[in-house]
Design a protein around this motif. Structure first.
Motif, PDB file in Angstrom:
ATOM      1  N   PRO A  81       0.829  -1.219   0.000  1.00  0.00           N
ATOM      2  CA  PRO A  81       0.000   0.000   0.000  1.00  0.00           C
ATOM      3  C   PRO A  81       0.860   1.265   0.000  1.00  0.00           C
ATOM      4  O   PRO A  81       0.507   2.262  -0.647  1.00  0.00           O
ATOM      5  CB  PRO A  81      -0.799  -0.105   1.301  1.00  0.00           C
ATOM      6  CG  PRO A  81      -0.775  -1.555   1.660  1.00  0.00           C
ATOM      7  CD  PRO A  81       0.554  -2.057   1.181  1.00  0.00           C
ATOM      8  N   GLY A  82       1.973   1.209   0.698  1.00  0.00           N
ATOM      9  CA  GLY A  82       2.881   2.360   0.740  1.00  0.00           C
ATOM     10  C   GLY A  82       3.524   2.597  -0.607  1.00  0.00           C
ATOM     11  O   GLY A  82       3.732   3.737  -1.026  1.00  0.00           O
ATOM     12  N   VAL A 103      12.639  -0.178  -2.111  1.00  0.00           N
ATOM     13  CA  VAL A 103      12.433  -1.578  -1.750  1.00  0.00           C
ATOM     14  C   VAL A 103      10.950  -1.751  -1.472  1.00  0.00           C
ATOM     15  O   VAL A 103      10.385  -1.021  -0.651  1.00  0.00           O
ATOM     16  CB  VAL A 103      13.248  -1.961  -0.495  1.00  0.00           C
ATOM     17  CG1 VAL A 103      12.996  -3.422  -0.133  1.00  0.00           C
ATOM     18  CG2 VAL A 103      14.731  -1.703  -0.706  1.00  0.00           C
ATOM     19  N   ASN A 104      10.315  -2.677  -2.181  1.00  0.00           N
ATOM     20  CA  ASN A 104       8.917  -3.003  -1.883  1.00  0.00           C
ATOM     21  C   ASN A 104       8.871  -4.433  -1.374  1.00  0.00           C
ATOM     22  O   ASN A 104       9.100  -5.382  -2.122  1.00  0.00           O
ATOM     23  CB  ASN A 104       8.049  -2.836  -3.137  1.00  0.00           C
ATOM     24  CG  ASN A 104       6.594  -3.246  -2.893  1.00  0.00           C
ATOM     25  OD1 ASN A 104       6.193  -3.543  -1.752  1.00  0.00           O
ATOM     26  ND2 ASN A 104       5.797  -3.278  -3.948  1.00  0.00           N
ATOM     27  N   VAL A 105       8.610  -4.575  -0.083  1.00  0.00           N
ATOM     28  CA  VAL A 105       8.435  -5.898   0.506  1.00  0.00           C
ATOM     29  C   VAL A 105       6.939  -6.225   0.387  1.00  0.00           C
ATOM     30  O   VAL A 105       6.136  -5.823   1.220  1.00  0.00           O
ATOM     31  CB  VAL A 105       8.904  -5.913   1.976  1.00  0.00           C
ATOM     32  CG1 VAL A 105       8.762  -7.315   2.562  1.00  0.00           C
ATOM     33  CG2 VAL A 105      10.356  -5.447   2.083  1.00  0.00           C
ATOM     34  N   GLY A 111      -5.967  -3.337  -1.951  1.00  0.00           N
ATOM     35  CA  GLY A 111      -6.460  -2.606  -0.787  1.00  0.00           C
ATOM     36  C   GLY A 111      -5.536  -2.782   0.397  1.00  0.00           C
ATOM     37  O   GLY A 111      -4.334  -2.925   0.248  1.00  0.00           O
ATOM     38  N   LEU A 112      -6.118  -2.794   1.557  1.00  0.00           N
ATOM     39  CA  LEU A 112      -5.298  -2.982   2.750  1.00  0.00           C
ATOM     40  C   LEU A 112      -4.769  -4.418   2.812  1.00  0.00           C
ATOM     41  O   LEU A 112      -3.734  -4.680   3.402  1.00  0.00           O
ATOM     42  CB  LEU A 112      -6.132  -2.651   3.998  1.00  0.00           C
ATOM     43  CG  LEU A 112      -5.384  -2.425   5.309  1.00  0.00           C
ATOM     44  CD1 LEU A 112      -4.263  -1.412   5.150  1.00  0.00           C
ATOM     45  CD2 LEU A 112      -6.346  -1.985   6.396  1.00  0.00           C
ATOM     46  N   ASP A 121       2.159  -7.333  -6.748  1.00  0.00           N
ATOM     47  CA  ASP A 121       2.535  -5.997  -7.225  1.00  0.00           C
ATOM     48  C   ASP A 121       3.400  -6.054  -8.480  1.00  0.00           C
ATOM     49  O   ASP A 121       4.060  -5.074  -8.839  1.00  0.00           O
ATOM     50  CB  ASP A 121       3.311  -5.227  -6.134  1.00  0.00           C
ATOM     51  CG  ASP A 121       2.517  -5.084  -4.853  1.00  0.00           C
ATOM     52  OD1 ASP A 121       1.304  -5.409  -4.857  1.00  0.00           O
ATOM     53  OD2 ASP A 121       3.093  -4.656  -3.835  1.00  0.00           O
ATOM     54  N   TYR A 122       3.407  -7.220  -9.139  1.00  0.00           N
ATOM     55  CA  TYR A 122       4.256  -7.386 -10.323  1.00  0.00           C
ATOM     56  C   TYR A 122       3.902  -6.392 -11.423  1.00  0.00           C
ATOM     57  O   TYR A 122       4.780  -5.736 -11.977  1.00  0.00           O
ATOM     58  CB  TYR A 122       4.132  -8.824 -10.845  1.00  0.00           C
ATOM     59  CG  TYR A 122       4.990  -9.111 -12.055  1.00  0.00           C
ATOM     60  CD1 TYR A 122       6.268  -9.635 -11.921  1.00  0.00           C
ATOM     61  CD2 TYR A 122       4.512  -8.852 -13.341  1.00  0.00           C
ATOM     62  CE1 TYR A 122       7.058  -9.899 -13.038  1.00  0.00           C
ATOM     63  CE2 TYR A 122       5.291  -9.109 -14.459  1.00  0.00           C
ATOM     64  CZ  TYR A 122       6.556  -9.635 -14.305  1.00  0.00           C
ATOM     65  OH  TYR A 122       7.331  -9.884 -15.406  1.00  0.00           O
TER      66      TYR A 122
END
Lengths: 355, 254, 78
Positions: A81-82, A103-105, A111-112, A121-122
C-alpha cells in the motif's frame, strides 16, 4: 569479508545499502518491512547519515526526489500500500532522470489486503505503476544473499541509467533469517558527484531538473531519450537463473520466494521421473524474454507459478510466442503454495500431456 | 532621454541579478512577477545566489525555475516542502526555497507543509495566495472567499458546501519549528517593501538555522478574478486582506 | 525633458517586456507615466515615461509595483 552473519532479510538489505554508500534513508512504518526502517534509524545516525521518518509515503518519495537532485545516494523501503502512494513521485523521478533505490516488501493486496508474503505488485512494478511512458528497473531476490548482492549493485544501476531502481521482495524474504556475507564498504568520500546535480549555480549557468515541458515536441524528445536508455537497459541488465534446465522436458518460471519453493519441487519431481527445470527471472524488468523463448522450443509446457492470480505469466506468454503451452498456478492474498501442492499440479499437467 | 544622457546618472533600481533575462509568462498585472523580483532582490542582497536552490510548484509558477538565475527543479503538486526537505537534509549548506500557490500549498500540499513546518525544516516557503487555481482556469481554491464566484463555484462559494477560507499562517503559528511567519500584500509600494523585508527574514530563518520561514503574499489574479489589474490590486487591499489579515505571526529572526 | 531636472531622476521602461498592466501608471505620484499609443510585439500598449517638466523624484514606486521588472530607475547625480 568472508565472515557469514545470521541476519533478517530487511536488515540485510539495509546493511547492504549502507555498504553501497547510501547515507540517506527516508521511510514510513508499514508491515512487513518496518524492521528495515528501524535498522536505518539505528544505524545511519552513527555513521553520519540522514534518517528521517516522514509523514507519509507521498512525502517519502518526494524527499528522495530532493536528495537525488543534490546528488546523494538515497533509498526507502515500504510495502505494497505504501508503494502505491509512491507511484506519483516515481513517475516524476523517472522523467526527471533521478536515481534512487526503492524496496517493496510485497504483502497481500489489493487494498489494505493482509500482511503476509505475496507477489501481487508485479504489474505495478514492471508495467509502470505511475502515469506516463517510463520504466523502473526491477530486481527480485530469492535469497537473503541475493538481496544483499542486488541491493549493493542497485545504486550503481540507478546512477548508470539515472532512473529509479526497485528491489521487489516479498514478506518471506523480508522476515526470514539466513547467513549472509556482506560486501566491502564503499568509500562515500570517493563517490563521484554527477555533473547534472543541483548544488548552486556558482560559476556556471543554473541547472534545471524537471519532468515538465509544455511543448509536446520537446516532451516527446525527452521520452524518446528515456526509451533509448531503457533499450540499453534491456540489452545490458537482463538477469536470470537457470536451474536444472539442460535436460528439462517441462519448465517452471517463477521469481522471488516462489522460485525458491519451486527448486524443491524440481528436485521432488525429478525423484518421480519428471524432468522439470526452472527459469528464475532476477530482473523482472527488463524481463528475460529471449531465454524463456529458447526454452519454449524444447519443453512440453511451461508452468508459471506465482503468489498472485497471474501477473508475470503474461510476460511468459509474450516470451513464448505460442511456441508451447503456458500454464499457470498461483495462490493470492498471502497464501504461499507448498512444494507438494505445486508438485501435484505439475503431475496433473504432465499426465495430461503424456496422455 | 536625450538630455538626461548628458547628465551623470546612477542606476537606482533595476532588475536583480538573480532573475534571468526571460520574460515572465504571467498575465498582465499578475502579482507573481512582483514577488519573483522581491525574492531575487533578497537573494542578491544576502549574496546567496550561488548556493540557492528553488523548488517550483505546479500551477502558474511552474515555470519559476526558468525565471530565477539559480539551480531549480519542479516538484509534484503540493510536494515542494518534501522535496526541499530532502535537499536540505542532504546538503545543509545550500539555501533551499519553495515557491507555491494556494492550490498547491493549501489544498493538495497541506500535509507536506504542516509536517515540514512542524519539523522546523530549514527551508524558506514563499506562498502566493490569490484565492483561485490560476493555471487551470480560475477554479475555487481553499482560500476563495465566501460568496466569491469562480469557475467551479459559479454561484459563489457556499460555506455549507465548500467550507471556509483556510488561513495558513494562523494554523502554522502554533508550530515550534516555525521561525518566521508573515502575511503581506504587494498592493502598493509600501506593502511591497514590507513584503521584501518579510521575505528576507524568511530566508534568514533558514540561514541562521532557526527553523522554517514562510511568507504568505496576498496576490492579485486579474484574469482569474475577471478584473483589470488596477482594480484587482485595489481588491486585494480593500476586500481580500479583510479576510486575511496581514502581519507578522512569528519572528524569531529579530 | 529639460536640461534642468527638478526631480533629479528618470525611468526607463522596457517597451517589449511591459504588458501594459497599468500598475505603475496608477502609483506614480506625479502622473508621469501613460499608456503608449503604439503596440509592442506582444500586442500590448506598453507604459511610457512622459516627464516634460523633469519632475521624477525618483521614488521608485513604479519599479516596486511592476510585475514584469520592465522598469529601471535612474538618479541624476552631480
Amino acid at each position: 569479508m568472508s565472515e557469514k552473519l545470521m541476519v533478517k532479510g530487511t536488515e540485510a538489505i539495509g546493511e547492504s545499502a549502507i555498504r553501497a554508500g547510501c547515507r540517506h534513508y527516508f521511510g514510513y512504518p508499514i508491515t512487513p518491512q518496518s524492521e528495515l526502517t528501524e535498522y536505518m534509524a539505528r544505524r545511519l545516525p552513527k555513521i553520519g547519515g540522514v534518517f528521517l521518518q516522514a509523514e507519509s509515503e507521498v512525502a517519502v518519495v518526494n524527499m528522495l526526489y530532493g536528495v537525488s537532485c543534490v546528488g546523494k545516494r538515497v533509498m526507502t523501503s515500504t510495502s505494497s500500500p505504501g508503494f502505491s502512494l509512491m507511484q506519483e513521485g516515481i513517475s516524476y523521478m523517472a522523467c526527471a532522470e533521478l536515481p534512487a533505490v526503492f524496496v517493496n516488501v510485497m504483502r497481500g493486496g489489493p487494498g489494505l489486503g493482509d500482511i503476509q508474503p505475496a507477489q501481487g505488485d508485479y504489474f505495478q512494478a514492471t508495467k509502470g505503476g505511475g502515469h506516463g511512458d517510463y520504466r523502473m528497473i526491477v530486481l527480485a531476490p530469492s535469497t537473503l544473499q541475493e538481496a544483499v548482492d542486488l541491493t549493493y549493485i542497485s545504486f550503481d544501476i540507478a546512477e548508470k541509467y539515472r532512473n529509479p531502481v526497485l528491489i521487489l521482495a516479498d514478506g518471506m524474504i523480508g522476515q526470514m533469517m539466513e547467513p549472509v556475507e556482506f560486501p566491502e564498504f564503499v568509500d562515500v568520500e570517493k563517490l563521484k558527484e554527477p555533473d547534472w546535480i543541483l548544488n548552486g549555480a556558482d560559476g556556471r549557468d543554473p541547472r534545471r531538473i524537471t519532468s515538465f515541458d509544455i511543448d509536446p515536441h520537446n516532451l516527446e524528445k525527452i521520452i524518446l531519450h528515456l526509451m533509448e536508455k531503457y533499450r540499453k537497459a534491456e540489452e545490458n541488465e537482463k538477469r536470470w537463473e537457470d536451474f536444472m534446465v539442460d535436460d528439462a522436458e517441462y519448465l517452471f518460471v517463477a521469481y522471488g520466494t516462489m522460485a525458491r519453493i519451486l527448486k524443491t519441487v524440481v528436485k521432488l519431481a525429478r525423484k518421480e521421473g519428471i524432468k522439470v527445470g526452472l527459469i528464475r527471472p532476477i530482473t523482472l524488468w527488463p524481463f528475460p524474454y529471449e531465454r524463456i523463448e529458447e526454452m519454449a522450443e524444447r519443453v512440453g509446457f511451461i508452468l508459471a507459478v506465482e503468489m498472485s492470480t497471474g501477473q508475470m505469466v503474461e510476460d511468459v506468454r509474450l516470451a513464448v510466442k505460442g511456441k508451447t503451452e503456458v500454464l499457470f498456478y498461483g495462490r493470492p492474498g498471502g497464501v504461499i503454495p507448498s512444494p507438494f501442492e505445486v508438485l501435484e499440479v505439475l503431475k496433473k499437467y504432465v499426465k495430461k500431456v503424456r496422455v | 532621454m536625450k538630455n538626461a544622457e548628458k547628465l551623470k546618472t546612477v542606476v537606482f533600481l533595476k532588475r536583480p541579478e538573480s532573475l534571468t533575462d526571460k520574460e515572465f509568462t504571467y498575465c498582465p498585472g499578475c502579482h507573481h512577477g512582483i514577488v519573483h523580483r522581491l525574492v531575487a532582490e533578497v537573494i542578491d542582497e544576502l549574496k546567496i545566489r550561488e548556493r540557492t536552490i528553488l523548488v517550483a510548484p505546479v500551477g502558474c509558477s511552474v515555470f519559476a525555475y526558468e525565471f530565477f538565475n539559480v539551480d531549480g527543479t519542479v516538484a509534484p503538486h503540493g510536494r515542494a516542502p518534501a522535496v526541499a526537505t530532502g535537499m536540505k537534509r542532504a546538503r545543509p549548506d545550500l539555501v533551499v526555497f519553495t515557491y507555491q500557490g494556494d492550490g498547491d500549498l493549501a489544498a493538495i500540499g497541506t500535509s507536506e507543509i504542516i509536517h515540514a513546518a512542524n519539523r522546523g525544516e530549514r527551508i524558506t516557503v514563499i506562498f502566493i495566495n490569490n484565492a483561485v487555481y490560476g493555471m487551470t482556469g480560475g477554479q475555487m481554491a481553499p482560500t476563495t472567499l465566501i460568496g466569491m464566484k469562480t469557475t467551479t463555484s459559479p454561484y459563489g462559494r457556499d460555506e455549507k458546501r465548500d467550507g471556509y477560507p483556510i488561513h495558513i499562517p494562523e494554523m502554522l503559528k502554533e508550530f515550534k519549528g516555525v521561525a518566521f511567519l508573515a502575511r503581506t500584500t504587494v498592493s502598493d509600494p509600501v506593502e511591497v517593501i514590507r513584503t521584501k523585508n518579510a521575505i528576507k527574514k524568511a530566508f534568514l530563518a533558514q540561514i541562521n538555522d532557526l527553523g522554517l520561514g514562510l511568507v504568505e503574499v496576498l496576490s492579485a489574479c486579474p484574469t482569474g478574478w475577471g478584473m483589470d489589474p488596477v482594480e484587482a490590486t485595489r481588491w486585494v487591499k480593500e476586500v481580500f486582506s479583510k479576510e486575511y489579515k496581514t502581519g507578522v505571526f512569528v519572528d524569531k529572526v529579530k | 525633458m529639460k536640461t534642468t531636472v527638478k526631480g533629479r531622476g528618470y525611468i526607463e521602461i522596457d517597451q517589449q517586456r511591459c504588458k501594459g498592466c497599468g500598475l505603475c501608471i496608477n502609483v506614480c505620484p506625479h502622473e508621469l507615466i501613460k499608456f503608449s499609443t503604439k503596440f509592442n510585439s506582444k500586442g500590448y500598449h506598453p507604459a511610457e515615461f512622459d516627464d516634460p517638466e523633469g519632475l521624477c523624484p525618483p521614488c521608485g514606486f513604479c519599479y516596486r509595483v511592476c510585475p514584469d521588472t520592465a522598469i529601471t530607475v535612474f538618479r541624476i547625480v552631480g
